[in-house]
Design a protein around this motif. Structure first.
Motif, PDB file in Angstrom:
ATOM      1  N   SER A   1      -3.312   9.353  -2.407  1.00  0.00           N
ATOM      2  CA  SER A   1      -3.663   8.660  -1.167  1.00  0.00           C
ATOM      3  C   SER A   1      -2.563   7.663  -0.837  1.00  0.00           C
ATOM      4  CB  SER A   1      -5.014   7.946  -1.280  1.00  0.00           C
ATOM      5  OG  SER A   1      -4.975   6.959  -2.297  1.00  0.00           O
TER       6      SER A   1
ATOM      7  N   VAL B   1      -5.422   5.642   6.157  1.00  0.00           N
ATOM      8  CA  VAL B   1      -5.170   6.187   4.819  1.00  0.00           C
ATOM      9  C   VAL B   1      -5.053   7.700   4.927  1.00  0.00           C
ATOM     10  CG1 VAL B   1      -6.071   6.548   2.504  1.00  0.00           C
ATOM     11  CG2 VAL B   1      -6.344   4.330   3.583  1.00  0.00           C
TER      12      VAL B   1
ATOM     13  N   SER C   1      -5.398   0.144  10.483  1.00  0.00           N
ATOM     14  CA  SER C   1      -5.199   0.500   9.080  1.00  0.00           C
ATOM     15  C   SER C   1      -5.677   1.933   8.841  1.00  0.00           C
ATOM     16  CB  SER C   1      -5.964  -0.467   8.178  1.00  0.00           C
ATOM     17  OG  SER C   1      -5.767  -0.145   6.825  1.00  0.00           O
TER      18      SER C   1
ATOM     19  N   ASN D   1      -9.137   3.204   7.980  1.00  0.00           N
ATOM     20  CA  ASN D   1      -9.566   2.358   6.872  1.00  0.00           C
ATOM     21  C   ASN D   1     -10.241   1.082   7.368  1.00  0.00           C
ATOM     22  OD1 ASN D   1      -9.808   2.035   4.075  1.00  0.00           O
ATOM     23  ND2 ASN D   1      -8.021   0.702   3.967  1.00  0.00           N
TER      24      ASN D   1
ATOM     25  N   GLU E   1      -0.169   1.169   8.194  1.00  0.00           N
ATOM     26  CA  GLU E   1      -0.634   0.314   9.281  1.00  0.00           C
ATOM     27  C   GLU E   1       0.261   0.520  10.490  1.00  0.00           C
ATOM     28  OE1 GLU E   1      -1.334  -3.757   8.640  1.00  0.00           O
ATOM     29  OE2 GLU E   1      -3.001  -3.440   7.239  1.00  0.00           O
TER      30      GLU E   1
ATOM     31  N   SER F   1      -4.816  11.150   2.545  1.00  0.00           N
ATOM     32  CA  SER F   1      -5.089  11.586   1.172  1.00  0.00           C
ATOM     33  C   SER F   1      -5.158  13.102   1.117  1.00  0.00           C
ATOM     34  CB  SER F   1      -6.401  10.976   0.664  1.00  0.00           C
ATOM     35  OG  SER F   1      -7.475  11.396   1.480  1.00  0.00           O
TER      36      SER F   1
ATOM     37  N   PRO G   1      -1.585   4.530   2.149  1.00  0.00           N
ATOM     38  CA  PRO G   1      -1.995   3.754   3.329  1.00  0.00           C
ATOM     39  C   PRO G   1      -0.864   3.626   4.360  1.00  0.00           C
ATOM     40  CG  PRO G   1      -1.421   2.272   1.544  1.00  0.00           C
ATOM     41  CD  PRO G   1      -1.263   3.663   0.994  1.00  0.00           C
TER      42      PRO G   1
END
Length: 243
Positions: free
Chosen positions: A155, A121, A119, A107, A159, A123, A157
């Protein structure tokens, strides 16, 4: 699962001579199959409900059990079994869509020398009901989401640190199956020191110019050295001829 075969058992080992067994589907109790032993009639009504059961139902003449082949989500619902006009059993059939493999992407549009986190993601390519998308660190669940809305894709996220040594995976699952994608941190997460491709355009141009200057200087030195040696040989030849 969608595409599988399943049998709804009638609970009978064999039918009696005067039995009339009916199978009905849905809130409207649509007749989809019937056995009339006295009339020696065994019927599957394939044209009802816009033909959703066509070539997909088999009726056991001995026991009255009902078998579905190549099931679809259209076959999910309630089924009732009636014997001689009396309801004997009621079944609920749930058909799950085959799950797509979840996709993990970075991301971050560019690397950052000041941030220590990457970062990401995860999905699903296709949203399905009764499915949950989750991030795992090893066997531990970090986060999860479940939405039954075909207009919204799932989706989630995450980190992680660039130097994280944990094993991460993204899992899409329903009650009877799952699809898993493992995270490759080294492929998706880069610091600016990892690759020249993540550096800014100005720094990339400066590096290119410096490389060109070094190349030109190297060529000039080689040419100068060749010319100097040739001049020395010519002078030595003239001196020898004069003598």
């Amino acid at each position: 699962m969608e595409g599988d075969s399943v049998t709804i058992n009638s609970g009978l080992t064999e039918t009696k001579d005067d039995d009339v067994i009916q199978w009905r589907f849905g809130d409207e109790n649509t007749l989809i199959a019937e056995i009339n032993v006295t009339a020696d009639r065994f019927t599957v009504y394939e044209d009802v409900l816009d033909g959703r059961f066509r070539d997909r139902l088999k009726l056991d003449n001995q026991t009255g059990s009902l078998t579905f082949t190549h099931t679809t989500t259209e076959h999910a619902g309630y089924y009732e079994q009636l014997i001689n006009g009396v309801r004997r059993n009621r079944f609920s059939l749930i058909v799950y869509t085959r799950l797509p493999v979840p996709v993990i992407i970075s991301n971050s549009s560019h690397c950052s020398s000041s941030s220590s986190n990457c970062s990401l993601v995860c999905s699903s390519v296709l949203n399905v009901c009764e499915a949950t998308l989750s991030w795992y660190a090893g066997l531990s669940v970090l986060s999860s989401i479940s939405v039954c809305d075909l207009s919204i894709s799932l989706s989630l996220p995450l980190e992680v640190e660039y130097q994280d040594k944990n094993t991460y995976s993204c899992v899409l699952n329903n009650p009877i199956s799952n699809q898993t994608t493992h995270l490759d941190i080294h492929t998706l997460c880069h610091t600016c020191a990892d690759s020249v491709h993540c550096c800014g355009p100005t720094e990339a141009v400066i590096r290119l110019v410096l490389s060109a200057l070094v190349g030109v200087a190297t060529v000039s030195i080689v040419v100068y050295d060749i010319r100097s040696r040739r001049a020395e040989r010519d002078q030595a030849h003239i001196h020898t001829s004069g003598t």
